[in-house]
Design a protein around this motif. Structure first.
Motif, PDB file in Angstrom:
ATOM      1  N   GLY A   1      14.356   1.941   4.959  1.00  0.00           N
ATOM      2  CA  GLY A   1      14.381   2.505   3.653  1.00  0.00           C
ATOM      3  C   GLY A   1      13.615   1.985   2.678  1.00  0.00           C
ATOM      4  O   GLY A   1      13.037   0.785   2.927  1.00  0.00           O
ATOM      5  N   ASN A   2      13.215   2.643   1.522  1.00  0.00           N
ATOM      6  CA  ASN A   2      12.492   1.957   0.569  1.00  0.00           C
ATOM      7  C   ASN A   2      13.429   1.546  -0.688  1.00  0.00           C
ATOM      8  O   ASN A   2      13.612   0.198  -0.650  1.00  0.00           O
ATOM      9  N   GLU A   3      13.726   2.649  -1.281  1.00  0.00           N
ATOM     10  CA  GLU A   3      14.296   2.226  -2.802  1.00  0.00           C
ATOM     11  C   GLU A   3      15.547   2.877  -2.858  1.00  0.00           C
ATOM     12  O   GLU A   3      15.899   3.312  -3.734  1.00  0.00           O
ATOM     13  N   GLN A   4      16.302   2.782  -1.731  1.00  0.00           N
ATOM     14  CA  GLN A   4      17.605   3.543  -1.718  1.00  0.00           C
ATOM     15  C   GLN A   4      18.913   2.583  -2.414  1.00  0.00           C
ATOM     16  O   GLN A   4      18.483   1.510  -2.281  1.00  0.00           O
TER      17      GLN A   4
ATOM     18  N   PHE B   1       0.947  -1.177  -0.017  1.00  0.00           N
ATOM     19  CA  PHE B   1       0.019   0.038  -0.136  1.00  0.00           C
ATOM     20  C   PHE B   1       0.812   1.228   0.083  1.00  0.00           C
ATOM     21  O   PHE B   1       1.984   1.367   1.043  1.00  0.00           O
ATOM     22  N   GLU B   2       0.562   2.198  -0.837  1.00  0.00           N
ATOM     23  CA  GLU B   2       1.286   3.364  -0.933  1.00  0.00           C
ATOM     24  C   GLU B   2       0.264   4.648  -1.302  1.00  0.00           C
ATOM     25  O   GLU B   2      -0.852   4.170  -2.141  1.00  0.00           O
ATOM     26  N   ASP B   3       0.268   5.590  -0.405  1.00  0.00           N
ATOM     27  CA  ASP B   3      -0.598   6.764  -0.811  1.00  0.00           C
ATOM     28  C   ASP B   3      -0.162   7.548  -2.095  1.00  0.00           C
ATOM     29  O   ASP B   3       0.403   8.368  -2.125  1.00  0.00           O
TER      30      ASP B   3
ATOM     31  N   GLY C   1       9.362  -6.979  -3.319  1.00  0.00           N
ATOM     32  CA  GLY C   1       8.350  -5.815  -2.865  1.00  0.00           C
ATOM     33  C   GLY C   1       7.718  -5.128  -3.627  1.00  0.00           C
ATOM     34  O   GLY C   1       6.513  -4.364  -3.516  1.00  0.00           O
ATOM     35  N   GLU C   2       8.014  -4.724  -4.895  1.00  0.00           N
ATOM     36  CA  GLU C   2       7.365  -3.956  -5.852  1.00  0.00           C
ATOM     37  C   GLU C   2       7.422  -4.519  -7.322  1.00  0.00           C
ATOM     38  O   GLU C   2       8.534  -4.536  -7.653  1.00  0.00           O
ATOM     39  N   TYR C   3       6.606  -4.929  -7.812  1.00  0.00           N
ATOM     40  CA  TYR C   3       6.594  -5.153  -9.341  1.00  0.00           C
ATOM     41  C   TYR C   3       5.359  -5.065 -10.042  1.00  0.00           C
ATOM     42  O   TYR C   3       4.363  -5.276  -9.405  1.00  0.00           O
TER      43      TYR C   3
ATOM     44  N   TYR D   1      10.781  -4.412  -9.467  1.00  0.00           N
ATOM     45  CA  TYR D   1      11.066  -4.468 -10.935  1.00  0.00           C
ATOM     46  C   TYR D   1       9.735  -4.077 -11.487  1.00  0.00           C
ATOM     47  O   TYR D   1       8.542  -4.821 -11.546  1.00  0.00           O
ATOM     48  N   TYR D   2       9.858  -3.170 -12.451  1.00  0.00           N
ATOM     49  CA  TYR D   2       8.798  -2.475 -13.304  1.00  0.00           C
ATOM     50  C   TYR D   2       9.550  -2.735 -14.564  1.00  0.00           C
ATOM     51  O   TYR D   2      10.393  -2.238 -14.780  1.00  0.00           O
ATOM     52  N   ASN D   3       8.726  -3.714 -15.447  1.00  0.00           N
ATOM     53  CA  ASN D   3       9.382  -3.904 -16.647  1.00  0.00           C
ATOM     54  C   ASN D   3       8.211  -4.477 -17.724  1.00  0.00           C
ATOM     55  O   ASN D   3       7.047  -4.460 -17.382  1.00  0.00           O
TER      56      ASN D   3
ATOM     57  N   GLY E   1       7.071   2.361  -0.902  1.00  0.00           N
ATOM     58  CA  GLY E   1       6.983   3.314  -1.552  1.00  0.00           C
ATOM     59  C   GLY E   1       7.743   4.715  -1.327  1.00  0.00           C
ATOM     60  O   GLY E   1       8.208   4.822  -0.130  1.00  0.00           O
ATOM     61  N   CYS E   2       8.023   5.506  -2.424  1.00  0.00           N
ATOM     62  CA  CYS E   2       8.750   6.633  -2.222  1.00  0.00           C
ATOM     63  C   CYS E   2       8.186   7.607  -1.182  1.00  0.00           C
ATOM     64  O   CYS E   2       8.948   8.526  -0.722  1.00  0.00           O
ATOM     65  N   ILE E   3       7.029   7.429  -0.838  1.00  0.00           N
ATOM     66  CA  ILE E   3       6.256   8.304  -0.015  1.00  0.00           C
ATOM     67  C   ILE E   3       7.029   8.135   1.269  1.00  0.00           C
ATOM     68  O   ILE E   3       7.131   9.415   2.127  1.00  0.00           O
TER      69      ILE E   3
HETATM   70  O1  AHR Z   1       4.968   1.896  -7.101  1.00  0.00           O
HETATM   71  C1  AHR Z   1       5.178   3.121  -7.238  1.00  0.00           C
HETATM   72  C2  AHR Z   1       6.915   3.783  -6.948  1.00  0.00           C
HETATM   73  O2  AHR Z   1       7.687   2.969  -7.759  1.00  0.00           O
HETATM   74  C3  AHR Z   1       7.002   3.381  -5.502  1.00  0.00           C
HETATM   75  O3  AHR Z   1       6.688   4.496  -4.757  1.00  0.00           O
HETATM   76  C4  AHR Z   1       8.516   3.507  -5.678  1.00  0.00           C
HETATM   77  O4  AHR Z   1       9.207   2.536  -4.511  1.00  0.00           O
HETATM   78  C5  AHR Z   1       8.841   2.700  -6.990  1.00  0.00           C
HETATM   79  O5  AHR Z   1       9.782   3.518  -7.532  1.00  0.00           O
END
Ligand code: AHR
Length: 663
Positions: free
Chosen positions: A381-384, A51-53, A468-470, A441-443, A249-251
């Motif tokens: 940390g998130n995506e450091q 969950f991210e806002d 954690g995020e794909y 990974y966003y691909n 998430g980056c938030i």
């Molecule tokens: O999911 C959207 C963003 O993608 C997240 O906030 C971040 O962790 C990633 O770059």
């Protein structure tokens, strides 16, 4: 990888047989199914939610408040508000005017001073979050804090109007005394309107101060006052998630350090939580949303409570003193890191501490949860990325484990699934005996299909993986034309067979992002889309659901000719046993344009005669769901095995789940 392979591809050699269907030839694969030589437990956290806002996921989404900027805290304090009868926002002596007062001694600093000069003309209107969604027959709690300053204002009148300005419902509240007081009334709405507005008028002339002007549906998840949107939580609950990662998430990191997520500012009395601009309001020039703030009505207590409701492990992720490296990349000096570390320690106390003897445990109890939340995992940390992260991670790790040796720490490997920073992060974290490493990974769909074997050769003695995020991107990362179509979902399903097959090393996984408001999003694709009235599940959601609802308890081995099935001729497979339900579950993904046939040969596993089969496929790879139709959704059927044989045709471009009772 082509999903348009023709029948010619079956000439490739794979120890299989061919048979003729009516119009086409379908290849048969013989799959051996057996216990894993070394038992592998599927972690209860295997499939969870992120969950991210972002995309109005909290305010305007899951948090059911219907008034935007209810306490005038936005940097532009009139955001969401209008005085339609006045010509401008500046003082208008024909009707009245609004000014903002600020009390710097408070966290909720601002309030509105309303001067009513002509009660027939003065009108204050809130637009909601791209409108206010109201349902026929539903009841709404309308409340506000008001101080009667001077004059003779006798009542505050609220009415909901539709898009054309026609009244839907109204209620009057009598103003009783001078000092600040909370007023509550209820509005019942006779019809459904997606984009209503709230209008406030006054009886009498004078001056009042107002704050926390709020409208909440009574019908919330678990009927909690000021709670969460029921339909959205229901969709999360249906996933049976193993964990809830929050708040991003980056938030978490913030655009700047000052704008990082600070959990302590999100707990305690809702009216005292300090507003913060949402990082994503300016995230992308092509999707600017200046009216996107964080009221923190959905704060850390509510996230823990939601995790508990869902039966999911809470997974808070905290700032490690590094602002988003895609934005300002602001760093806390090492000598100034203590407050950040203390936040982590205090959070563990907030979640688990004794309600009578610890400061933060007591706050939790005061908020209505005396029992600990039993926090086991925390993210640093998130995506450091880079040495700055490792340096800070070490400090957190030492402090957290010195005080709470039982808490597992999630560390990060940066935004990419490979490359210099990824390799560096993993190497360092391995040396530090990190427990769980988060990968993102966003691909492209093609990448997901090609990488289904990603974890087959991961070091079994190193840290565990949190995918954690794909999400598969139909066009490209952060491209606004990305779609949640069947191709993306199918490719994720193929990839997920590899996650599950490697459940000894992959302990946690989550699709991202989770939610998107159809009129307020910044990032696409997303798992669940919603508007002010409804929500729909994407094909990607159903893939997640099928894996999560059928995760089993122990991994089995499913092989074709002694090899795992991971993309050979576009077939993927994984299998588990569920010792609680006493069944075996085989998941097969066919990304080929041709159907395939499988024979399953259980070795030393005795199964019953009943075959439960769930199919997920779509009219086309481009198929999407929408608010009116979910053309991509699972279909379930039960049949009896013929001659005791487990055979199944796996349609082109489909995910099939087969379940059999163990006897
Ligand atoms: O999911 C959207 C963003 O993608 C997240 O906030 C971040 O962790 C990633 O770059």
């Amino acid at each position: 990888m082509s999903t348009k392979n023709t029948i010619l591809s079956i000439t490739m050699s794979l120890g299989c047989t061919l048979f003729s269907a009516q119009h086409t030839t379908v290849r048969t694969y013989n799959l051996d199914l057996k216990e894993n030589p070394a038992p592998v437990t599927i972690q209860p956290t295997m499939y969870g939610i992120f969950f991210e806002d972002i995309n109005f996921a909290a305010d305007g989404g899951l948090y059911a408040e219907l008034i935007k900027n209810r306490s005038f805290e936005f940097d532009e304090p009139f955001t969401g508000w209008k005085q339609p009868n006045t010509k401008t926002l500046s003082p208008n002596l024909d009707s009245g005017f609004l000014t903002i007062y600020t009390d710097h001694s408070k966290s909720n600093k601002n309030y509105a001073r309303i001067t009513v000069l002509n009660n027939k003309n003065y009108l204050l209107e809130n637009e909601g979050f791209r409108g206010i969604g109201i349902h026929e027959g539903a009841k709404y709690d309308f409340s506000f804090d008001l101080e009667n300053v001077s004059g003779n204002i006798a009542a505050v009148n609220a009415r909901l109007v539709d898009e054309s300005g026609k009244e839907i419902a109204s209620v009057s509240t009598i103003i009783k005394q001078k000092g600040w007081q909370k007023y509550n009334t209820v509005l019942q709405t006779p019809r459904t309107v997606e984009k209503a507005k709230l209008q406030i008028t006054f009886t009498g002339n004078g001056i009042v101060n107002m704050d926390m002007i709020s409208l909440f549906p009574q019908d919330t998840w678990k009927n909690r006052k000021g709670g969460l949107r029921r339909d959205l939580v229901q969709k999360l609950d249906d996933l049976q998630p193993g964990f809830l990662r929050f708040p991003g998430g980056c938030i978490v990191e913030g655009r700047t350090l000052a704008e990082r997520y600070q959990w302590k500012k999100t707990v305690g009395n809702v009216a005292d939580r300090e507003y913060l601009i949402n990082k994503w309001s300016t995230g992308f020039p092509h999707r600017l949303t200046p009216d996107y703030g964080q009221s923190f009505g959905l704060g850390f207590f509510e996230y823990f409570q939601l995790s508990e409701d869902l039966g999911a492990e809470p997974v808070p992720i905290l700032s490690c003193g590094m602002a988003c490296q895609f934005n300002t990349a602001e760093l806390v000096k090492m000598e100034d890191l203590d407050p950040y570390v203390q936040d982590a320690l205090d959070l563990i106390e907030f979640a688990n501490g004794d309600s009578g003897t610890t400061k933060w445990g007591k706050l939790r109890a005061d908020m209505g949860h005396a029992k600990p939340f039993n926090l086991k995992l925390i993210g640093v940390g998130n995506e450091q990325w880079g040495p700055d992260y490792i340096e800070r991670y070490k400090v957190f790790e030492k402090a957290i484990h010195a005080k709470y040796p039982g808490i597992k720490i999630i560390s990060g490997s940066g935004p990419s699934p490979d490359g210099e920073f990824f390799e560096y992060g993993w190497k360092e974290l391995k040396q530090l005996n990190a427990q769980i490493v988060d990968e993102h990974y966003y691909n492209s769909p093609d990448w997901f299909m090609r990488n289904a074997g990603r974890y087959d050769h991961y070091d079994r003695s190193g840290p565990k993986v949190f995918a954690g995020e794909y999400a598969a991107q139909s066009v490209g990362v952060v491209k606004p034309d990305n779609k949640n179509n069947w191709l993306t979902a199918l490719s994720e399903a193929a990839f997920m067979t590899g996650l599950e097959r490697n459940a000894d090393v992959v302990h946690m996984t989550s699709y991202a992002p989770l939610f998107a408001h159809a009129d307020g999003w910044q990032w696409t694709p997303d798992l669940i889309w919603f508007n002010n009235l409804k929500s729909y599940a994407t094909p990607n959601y159903y893939v997640q659901k099928l894996f999560s609802n059928n995760k089993g308890t122990d991994l089995l081995k499913v092989e074709n000719e002694g090899k795992v099935l991971s993309g050979q001729e576009n077939l993927y497979a994984t299998a588990v046993k569920d010792t609680k339900k006493n069944e075996i579950i085989i998941k097969i993904v066919n990304t080929d344009a041709q159907a395939k046939k499988i024979n399953i040969n259980p070795i030393n596993l005795k199964v019953g005669k009943k075959l439960n089969r769930i199919d997920l496929s779509a009219p086309a790879l481009s198929s999407e769901n929408n608010f009116n139709t979910e053309s991509v959704m699972p279909k379930e059927e039960t049949s009896l095995l013929k001659n005791g044989k487990i055979t199944a045709e796996i349609p082109a471009n489909s995910l099939v789940v087969l379940k059999l009772e163990l006897i």
